[in-house]
Design a protein around this motif. Structure first.
Motif, PDB file in Angstrom:
ATOM      1  N   ASP A 407       0.809  -1.221   0.000  1.00 37.84           N
ATOM      2  CA  ASP A 407       0.000   0.000   0.000  1.00 37.84           C
ATOM      3  C   ASP A 407       0.842   1.270   0.000  1.00 37.84           C
ATOM      4  N   ASP A 408       1.914   1.263   0.783  1.00 36.68           N
ATOM      5  CA  ASP A 408       2.690   2.483   0.969  1.00 36.68           C
ATOM      6  C   ASP A 408       3.633   2.708  -0.218  1.00 36.68           C
ATOM      7  N   PRO A 409       3.444   3.807  -0.963  1.00 39.39           N
ATOM      8  CA  PRO A 409       4.271   4.011  -2.163  1.00 39.39           C
ATOM      9  C   PRO A 409       5.758   4.159  -1.858  1.00 39.39           C
ATOM     10  N   ALA A 410       6.094   4.731  -0.690  1.00 36.76           N
ATOM     11  CA  ALA A 410       7.519   4.896  -0.353  1.00 36.76           C
ATOM     12  C   ALA A 410       8.172   3.530  -0.144  1.00 36.76           C
ATOM     13  N   LEU A 411       7.455   2.644   0.536  1.00 31.40           N
ATOM     14  CA  LEU A 411       7.993   1.295   0.747  1.00 31.40           C
ATOM     15  C   LEU A 411       8.108   0.551  -0.578  1.00 31.40           C
ATOM     16  N   ALA A 412       7.082   0.685  -1.403  1.00 30.26           N
ATOM     17  CA  ALA A 412       7.101   0.008  -2.702  1.00 30.26           C
ATOM     18  C   ALA A 412       8.266   0.504  -3.544  1.00 30.26           C
ATOM     19  N   ALA A 413       8.500   1.824  -3.519  1.00 28.48           N
ATOM     20  CA  ALA A 413       9.594   2.400  -4.310  1.00 28.48           C
ATOM     21  C   ALA A 413      10.941   1.883  -3.816  1.00 28.48           C
ATOM     22  N   ASP A 414      11.071   1.757  -2.499  1.00 32.01           N
ATOM     23  CA  ASP A 414      12.318   1.262  -1.927  1.00 32.01           C
ATOM     24  C   ASP A 414      12.586  -0.179  -2.407  1.00 32.01           C
ATOM     25  N   LEU A 415      11.571  -1.021  -2.325  1.00 36.25           N
ATOM     26  CA  LEU A 415      11.748  -2.412  -2.754  1.00 36.25           C
ATOM     27  C   LEU A 415      12.045  -2.491  -4.253  1.00 36.25           C
ATOM     28  N   LEU A 416      11.353  -1.667  -5.009  1.00 36.48           N
ATOM     29  CA  LEU A 416      11.564  -1.669  -6.451  1.00 36.48           C
ATOM     30  C   LEU A 416      13.005  -1.304  -6.794  1.00 36.48           C
ATOM     31  N   SER A 417      13.555  -0.323  -6.066  1.00 38.88           N
ATOM     32  CA  SER A 417      14.928   0.085  -6.374  1.00 38.88           C
ATOM     33  C   SER A 417      15.914  -1.037  -6.017  1.00 38.88           C
ATOM     34  N   ARG A 418      15.590  -1.832  -4.990  1.00 38.47           N
ATOM     35  CA  ARG A 418      16.451  -2.982  -4.656  1.00 38.47           C
ATOM     36  C   ARG A 418      16.436  -3.994  -5.798  1.00 38.47           C
ATOM     37  N   LEU A 419      15.239  -4.210  -6.322  1.00 39.58           N
ATOM     38  CA  LEU A 419      15.124  -5.179  -7.420  1.00 39.58           C
ATOM     39  C   LEU A 419      15.859  -4.669  -8.661  1.00 39.58           C
ATOM     40  N   GLN A 420      15.753  -3.366  -8.908  1.00 35.99           N
ATOM     41  CA  GLN A 420      16.481  -2.792 -10.044  1.00 35.99           C
ATOM     42  C   GLN A 420      17.976  -2.973  -9.867  1.00 35.99           C
ATOM     43  N   GLY A 421      18.436  -2.766  -8.621  1.00 36.21           N
ATOM     44  CA  GLY A 421      19.860  -2.935  -8.322  1.00 36.21           C
ATOM     45  C   GLY A 421      20.304  -4.365  -8.564  1.00 36.21           C
ATOM     46  N   TRP A 422      19.479  -5.286  -8.122  1.00 35.69           N
ATOM     47  CA  TRP A 422      19.813  -6.708  -8.284  1.00 35.69           C
ATOM     48  C   TRP A 422      19.931  -7.049  -9.775  1.00 35.69           C
ATOM     49  N   LEU A 423      18.995  -6.546 -10.551  1.00 28.03           N
ATOM     50  CA  LEU A 423      19.028  -6.817 -11.987  1.00 28.03           C
ATOM     51  C   LEU A 423      20.238  -6.151 -12.642  1.00 28.03           C
ATOM     52  N   ALA A 424      20.495  -4.910 -12.242  1.00 28.01           N
ATOM     53  CA  ALA A 424      21.601  -4.164 -12.849  1.00 28.01           C
ATOM     54  C   ALA A 424      22.932  -4.871 -12.600  1.00 28.01           C
ATOM     55  N   ARG A 425      23.081  -5.452 -11.398  1.00 30.48           N
ATOM     56  CA  ARG A 425      24.336  -6.147 -11.077  1.00 30.48           C
ATOM     57  C   ARG A 425      24.516  -7.412 -11.905  1.00 30.48           C
TER      58      ARG A 425
END
Ligand SMILES: Nc1ncnc2c1ncn2[C@@H]1O[C@H](COP(=O)(O)OP(=O)(O)OP(=O)(O)O)[C@@H](O)[C@H]1O
Ligand SMILES: [Mg+2]
Lengths: 428, 251
Positions: A407-425
């Motif tokens: 529900d919380d967009p800030a939390l969702a954005a944080d998790l999304l950026s982790r996933l982006q980082g994982w993919l980028a690596r």
């Protein structure tokens, strides 16, 4: 035959290694009972139907498999969010690193302290939800946890908690074996957001029991840490009162062995339970989501959304069940589990189940696994998006349905950026 | 601009020859049209030029301004200036239209050694171009082509083309599925892009689109080959008489 006679040698070895069960204070009876139960059932083995897709041996053996401490320079998870932070290092509470647990609307205590008292409300919850969750399927590692947990957080939420409570689980010792047990009681109309993050230990056995009163709400987001070699078995037991809400999301990135069980009982009418997860694994990765939702009241809604991205021989498992009891009319149950296989070596094993005894219900479930759609990939590339970036876009799009559950967009954005980082690596 | 020489293409998976020696040269600033019966290989030609998998070039060559296209990855062809407006644009759930376009524009700029467009500059440009094509802001936020009507998908293709400013634009039946007004919008969009350094290859079944986008040259494709090339009057001939006479002539 005495009930306490151990069923297998494994349980003896592990119980011996864990030492004596604490036999004083308000939780002693629950612990003794749990020990009796786990001795009777034994520990899970590969032959158990419920462990068909996941090898339990490294979770049940007496000796902890070592897990190298994984160094990374990520910014702390949920770092931007105002929170009350509680820290465990290899399963041991670290008061110096933790915030003062005084917070309006909530009483925060440590299990290790609570259990020394003779009288405490935690006695009414500790081991109770876990015990109820042992039928129809036994969960011996949860009973083991109730018997041996060394610490945990005991939360009593009496109103709307002023800010989220976060628990960080640091891993600093490569053979640590942590057993933590949290007890959460949310009063009628009260509201709590709980954030959890970090690997916790070389091997972590965590149980969380959550009792939600009428009209109460529990929001839960956890991220299990990037350590490659860590192992974890977690059980979340939740019991929901009338018009209450339970929302839980788990992000799992890496980890050789993770088994997350979520056992939800909807006991009050009009309650809502959503449980979701996104996991991404590369290579030696085994991730198991096992969910059991029981509808035992009128007009309740449950929703399970699980997405896994697997590459280089990673394995994903989903076992999800919706049980609708005879009187649970007007149940709305939904379950989806999907895996995106980024290569032919990875595998997804799914066992979705519906068991319905009421006649006026809407329940659906679906499970798919597949590779990236080549037409979509070509469409993106034909616009100039390089194949690696296009693959990432498609992968994040695949995960989006799970992330949307937060529900919380800030939390969702944080998790999304982790996933982006994982993919980028992983871009080659 | 675009030069196709004796192009032979078969399906990778089966022994089926689809293009059987296509020869075609589109000069800079020109508009060429390709017409031809269903299944004659028009879409296959456009896919092979843009680098879709599943085909095998067995003979021949295709170059864009001297660069061998067939050697490049699809994204490299795009960066080199090739653009295909798909006959059937693909729906991509979960990828926002806006994110997709910004990623594409910036990836191409990067590949050409240009600076990336800032988020605000990008927004300004896309809003203006979307307005011209009567694509509303809400559509830009939706996932790529998901839930778009047939005509909306086609307009979205033209929007992408306008944003990417390619040199060689291939339009595969962009007119199909468009209502009369939308066809006019799309044609206006294409005509606005016409310039001495930009060429178009317009695949269509109908003269109607060519009323709006005046071609310099019209080709007829049949059974994997260009069987006839002429001026705009050739399209009219097809419109009036169908392909029967042309196919017979060939025998
Ligand atoms: N992947 C494929 N598998 C099997 N056959 C194919 C494939 N791609 C193309 N073909 C065949 O190749 C031929 C040419 O198809 P293509 O789509 O290029 O025709 P077209 O000229 O664009 O037709 P239309 O006017 O109907 O769009 C057809 O017979 C088609 O069935
Ligand atoms: Mg076609």
């Amino acid at each position: 035959m005495a009930l306490s006679q151990p069923k297998d040698a494994g349980v003896v070895a592990l119980i011996d290694a864990l030492g004596a069960v604490s036999d004083t204070g308000c939780l002693a009876a629950a612990r003794a009972d749990a020990l009796t139960r786990v001795r009777a059932t034994g520990l899970p083995t590969r032959r158990d139907e419920y462990w068909r897709y996941t090898r339990p041996d490294t979770l049940t053996q007496a000796e902890v498999p070592t897990a190298a401490v994984f160094a990374h320079d990520d910014a702390p998870m949920f770092g931007e969010i105002d929170q009350v932070r509680l820290v465990f290092v290899d399963g041991v509470f670290d008061p110096a690193a933790s915030d003062d647990p005084a917070l309006a609307g909530i009483v925060i205590e440590r299990l290790a302290e609570v259990q020394q008292r003779d009288i405490h409300w935690a006695k009414e919850v500790y081991g109770k939800l876990e015990t109820a969750g042992q039928t129809p399927v036994a969960r011996p590692l949860a009973a083991l946890n109730t018997a041996f947990a060394t610490d945990g957080i005991v939360l009593h939420v009496t109103g709307k908690a002023g800010k989220p409570v976060s628990i960080s689980y640091l891993h600093e010792n490569d053979t640590s074996d942590a057993i933590l047990h949290h007890v959460i009681r949310i009063d009628a109309g009260a509201d709590l957001t709980l954030l959890e993050q970090g690997p916790g230990a070389a091997r972590l056995n965590k149980v969380m029991e959550v009792e939600i009163g009428d009209g109460g709400a529990f929001h839960h987001v956890q991220a299990q840490g990037r350590d490659h070699e860590r192992r974890a078995v977690t059980h979340t037991f939740a019991r929901l009162g009338t018009e209450s809400r339970f929302k839980s999301f788990t992000l799992t990135v890496n980890g050789v062995m993770t088994r997350n069980e979520c056992i939800i009982e909807l006991t009050g009418d009009d309650a809502v339970a959503h449980v979701a997860g996104a996991s991404v694994g590369d290579g030696n990765f085994h991730h198991d989501d096992t969910v059991f939702v029981t509808h035992d009241a009128l007009n309740c809604e449950s929703r399970q959304v699980f997405k896994k991205v697997l590459r280089n021989g990673a394995t994903g498992v989903f076992q999800g069940k919706i049980l609708v009891k005879k009187d649970a009319q007007k149940t709305d149950g939904y379950q989806i589990s999907q895996a995106l296989l980024l290569d032919g070596d990875s595998q997804f094993l799914a066992k979705p189940e519906l068991e319905i005894y009421a006649d006026d219900v809407v329940c659906s479930h679906g499970s798919t696994s597949g590779a990236i759609d080549t037409d979509s990939l070509f469409y993106l590339r034909s616009r100039g998006v390089p194949v690696a970036e296009a693959t990432d876009l498609m992968t994040l799009a695949f995960l989006a349905e799970a992330i949307d559950e937060i529900d919380d967009p800030a939390l969702a954005a944080d998790l999304l950026s982790r996933l982006q980082g994982w993919l980028a690596r992983r871009r080659s | 601009m675009l030069e196709i020489k004796n192009l032979h293409v078969k399906l990778e998976e089966e022994d089926k020859q689809i293009l059987k020696g296509v020869n075609l040269t589109v000069g800079a600033g020109q508009v060429h049209a390709i017409m031809g019966p269903n299944g004659s290989g028009k879409s296959t030609l456009s896919y092979v030029l843009s680098g879709r998998g599943g085909y095998e070039v067995t003979e021949g060559a295709a170059t864009l301004n001297g660069t061998d296209l067939l050697d490049l990855e699809p994204e490299e062809r795009a960066a080199a200036g090739l653009f295909l407006a798909f006959q059937y644009p693909v729906e991509i759930p979960g990828v926002g239209n806006m994110t997709f376009l910004r990623t594409a524009v910036n990836a191409q700029r990067k590949a050409r050694g240009e600076d990336e467009l800032s988020a605000t500059d990008f927004l300004k440009v896309i809003r203006a171009k979307a307005k011209d094509l009567q694509i509303d802001a809400e559509m830009l936020k939706r996932p790529v082509n998901v839930g778009f009507s047939g005509g909306e998908k086609k307009r979205n293709e033209i929007l992408q083309m306008a944003m990417l400013e390619p040199k060689m634009c291939i339009l595969d039946e962009t007119d199909s599925g468009l209502d009369v007004d939308a066809m006019k919008l799309v044609a206006d969009g294409v005509n606005a892009l016409r310039d001495a350094g930009r060429s178009f290859l317009v695949i269509t079944h109908y003269q109607r689109l060519l009323d709006h986008i005046k071609p310099d040259v019209v080709h007829i494709m049949a059974d994997g080959k260009i069987i006839k090339t002429g001026g705009p009057e050739l399209a009219l001939e097809v419109e009036n008489n169908g392909y029967a006479d042309l196919l017979e002539e060939r025998v």
